[in-house]
Design an enzyme around this catalytic site. Structure first.
Site, PDB file in Angstrom:
ATOM      1  N   ASP A  57      13.509  -6.585 -15.569  1.00  0.00           N
ATOM      2  CA  ASP A  57      13.439  -7.600 -16.629  1.00  0.00           C
ATOM      3  C   ASP A  57      14.832  -7.852 -17.217  1.00  0.00           C
ATOM      4  O   ASP A  57      14.996  -8.712 -18.080  1.00  0.00           O
ATOM      5  CB  ASP A  57      12.405  -7.222 -17.705  1.00  0.00           C
ATOM      6  CG  ASP A  57      12.735  -5.932 -18.426  1.00  0.00           C
ATOM      7  OD1 ASP A  57      13.689  -5.243 -18.028  1.00  0.00           O
ATOM      8  OD2 ASP A  57      12.035  -5.619 -19.413  1.00  0.00           O
ATOM      9  N   SER A  58      15.842  -7.100 -16.732  1.00  0.00           N
ATOM     10  CA  SER A  58      17.239  -7.421 -17.064  1.00  0.00           C
ATOM     11  C   SER A  58      17.578  -8.842 -16.648  1.00  0.00           C
ATOM     12  O   SER A  58      18.575  -9.401 -17.106  1.00  0.00           O
ATOM     13  CB  SER A  58      18.181  -6.435 -16.361  1.00  0.00           C
ATOM     14  OG  SER A  58      17.881  -6.356 -14.981  1.00  0.00           O
ATOM     15  N   ASP A  96       9.338  -5.072 -12.479  1.00  0.00           N
ATOM     16  CA  ASP A  96       9.259  -4.563 -13.858  1.00  0.00           C
ATOM     17  C   ASP A  96       8.117  -5.228 -14.617  1.00  0.00           C
ATOM     18  O   ASP A  96       7.981  -6.462 -14.574  1.00  0.00           O
ATOM     19  CB  ASP A  96      10.558  -4.951 -14.580  1.00  0.00           C
ATOM     20  CG  ASP A  96      11.298  -3.765 -15.127  1.00  0.00           C
ATOM     21  OD1 ASP A  96      10.731  -2.657 -15.165  1.00  0.00           O
ATOM     22  OD2 ASP A  96      12.467  -3.958 -15.520  1.00  0.00           O
ATOM     23  N   LYS A 126       7.299  -0.968 -12.247  1.00  0.00           N
ATOM     24  CA  LYS A 126       7.994  -0.034 -13.151  1.00  0.00           C
ATOM     25  C   LYS A 126       7.601  -0.389 -14.571  1.00  0.00           C
ATOM     26  O   LYS A 126       7.461  -1.576 -14.893  1.00  0.00           O
ATOM     27  CB  LYS A 126       9.510  -0.133 -12.971  1.00  0.00           C
ATOM     28  CG  LYS A 126      10.289   0.702 -13.986  1.00  0.00           C
ATOM     29  CD  LYS A 126      11.775   0.795 -13.649  1.00  0.00           C
ATOM     30  CE  LYS A 126      12.611  -0.345 -14.176  1.00  0.00           C
ATOM     31  NZ  LYS A 126      12.539  -0.529 -15.646  1.00  0.00           N
ATOM     32  N   GLU A 128       8.293   0.909 -18.847  1.00  0.00           N
ATOM     33  CA  GLU A 128       9.082   1.733 -19.760  1.00  0.00           C
ATOM     34  C   GLU A 128       8.184   2.563 -20.668  1.00  0.00           C
ATOM     35  O   GLU A 128       7.143   2.072 -21.120  1.00  0.00           O
ATOM     36  CB  GLU A 128       9.978   0.833 -20.625  1.00  0.00           C
ATOM     37  CG  GLU A 128      11.011   0.062 -19.841  1.00  0.00           C
ATOM     38  CD  GLU A 128      11.938  -0.776 -20.724  1.00  0.00           C
ATOM     39  OE1 GLU A 128      11.879  -0.655 -21.970  1.00  0.00           O
ATOM     40  OE2 GLU A 128      12.715  -1.559 -20.141  1.00  0.00           O
ATOM     41  N   GLU A 195      17.562   6.421 -18.006  1.00  0.00           N
ATOM     42  CA  GLU A 195      18.633   5.509 -18.448  1.00  0.00           C
ATOM     43  C   GLU A 195      19.370   6.061 -19.669  1.00  0.00           C
ATOM     44  O   GLU A 195      18.752   6.405 -20.680  1.00  0.00           O
ATOM     45  CB  GLU A 195      18.051   4.121 -18.762  1.00  0.00           C
ATOM     46  CG  GLU A 195      19.136   3.159 -19.240  1.00  0.00           C
ATOM     47  CD  GLU A 195      18.764   1.693 -19.183  1.00  0.00           C
ATOM     48  OE1 GLU A 195      17.701   1.343 -18.641  1.00  0.00           O
ATOM     49  OE2 GLU A 195      19.551   0.877 -19.697  1.00  0.00           O
TER      50      GLU A 195
HETATM   51  O1  KIV Z   1      15.549  -4.206 -15.936  1.00  0.00           O
HETATM   52  C1  KIV Z   1      16.331  -3.500 -15.287  1.00  0.00           C
HETATM   53  O2  KIV Z   1      17.205  -3.975 -14.550  1.00  0.00           O
HETATM   54  C2  KIV Z   1      16.187  -2.051 -15.389  1.00  0.00           C
HETATM   55  C3  KIV Z   1      17.264  -1.208 -14.801  1.00  0.00           C
HETATM   56  C4  KIV Z   1      18.468  -1.306 -15.629  1.00  0.00           C
HETATM   57  C5  KIV Z   1      16.831   0.180 -14.580  1.00  0.00           C
HETATM   58  O3  KIV Z   1      15.232  -1.591 -15.927  1.00  0.00           O
END
Ligand code: KIV
Length: 299
Positions: A57-58, A96, A126, A128, A195
């Site tokens: 989600d970056s 994510d 993934k 969090e 992280e």
């Molecule tokens: O969203 C993302 O790119 C991430 C990584 C920085 C691990 O969660």
């Protein structure tokens, strides 16, 4: 073999799966992971022999230009997951779960995880969070979906943390992160992103778990490493996290090609004959004579 029979190009690499990452840890082979958000980058990473592509989600920050990852929606994620899935053959693809797609209810979390797999073409998801996500992770895993955990600095909680700050710097907070890691393994995660935590804590967790740890600012002893690809290739200049490393400067490299294009168009150098298409001379003569015949007689 006839000269025009086509050689079938076989990719010698095997498809990476959640299971192969655990085998890599057992064989003490480092796991390589980068983010990608579109077809060209996914194709490039896949061809480079990377293990895991994370559609993180970056993308909210490095592709969509938001201040943080909170505005990213399921629709944004699905759009980018589909593009990445079209570009990758061998990498394990991890999507994510964005902010508020898994926190409201377990049912919604399972449904959204399923959408990243079914519609987005991902091989795993993934999410969090630590102990507070155990029930959610168990439900998603029970649905047959591999889950990668993410603890330490979890960017979806920046308002709780008061910014992008390293976590686990006191003994109490470090112990809590170690306990969280154990609980996520117990819940069924196949790997955990660590992280921005002290290197010593990254090492302790990596040694304590059977599943691989993927570090981003968690030191040298993690079982693998992940970075945001825009940081690695120099395509995000708003800031560079201390723990990332820029290997090439794409802005500089691409920028010089773009300046050259602008100059050539302005100077009339591009396009030249070799970038142009011409019709047969007799057809062209015909065009001219037809145009002439259509001209008003008394002009
Ligand atoms: O969203 C993302 O790119 C991430 C990584 C920085 C691990 O969660």
């Amino acid at each position: 073999m006839s000269t025009n029979s086509k050689q079938i190009q076989q990719d010698p690499r095997e498809k990476i799966t959640a299971r192969s990452l655990i085998q890599k840890k057992q064989a003490r082979q480092k796991i390589t992971m980068l983010t990608a958000y579109d077809y060209p980058m996914a194709s490039l990473l896949d061809r480079s022999g990377l293990d895991v592509i994370l559609v993180g989600d970056s993308l909210g920050m490095v592709v969509l230009g938001y201040e943080n990852t909170l505005p990213v929606t399921m629709d944004d994620m699905l759009h980018h997951c589909k593009a990445v899935a079209r570009g990758s053959k061998n990498c394990l693809l991890v999507g994510d779960l964005p902010f508020m797609s898994f926190q409201v209810s377990i049912e919604e979390a399972v449904r959204n995880a399923g959408r990243l797999m079914q519609e987005g073409g991902m091989g795993a998801v993934k999410l969090e969070g630590g102990r507070e996500r155990v029930a959610t992770i168990k439900a998603i895993v029970d649905a047959g979906i591999p889950v990668m955990g993410h603890i330490g600095l979890t960017p979806q909680s920046i308002h709780k943390f008061g910014g992008f700050k390293t976590q686990g710097k006191t003994s109490e907070s470090a112990i809590r992160i170690i306990e969280d890691a154990r609980m996520l393994q117990e819940a069924g995660c196949f790997a955990i992103v660590l992280e921005s935590i002290p290197s010593q804590i990254g090492k302790l967790i990596s040694e304590a778990l059977q599943i691989p740890t993927i570090g981003i600012g968690a030191g040298m002893e993690c079982d693998g490493q992940v970075l945001v690809v825009h940081d690695v290739v120099g395509m995000f200049d708003r800031f560079q996290p201390k723990f990332s490393k820029q290997y090439v400067n794409a802005f500089e490299f691409l920028g010089s090609g773009i300046s050259q294009y602008i100059n050539e168009v302005r100077q009339g150098v591009f396009p030249a004959a070799k970038e142009s298409v011409f019709m047969a001379q007799d057809e062209y003569v015909e065009v001219l004579s037809k145009l002439r015949a259509e001209e008003p007689k008394n002009r």
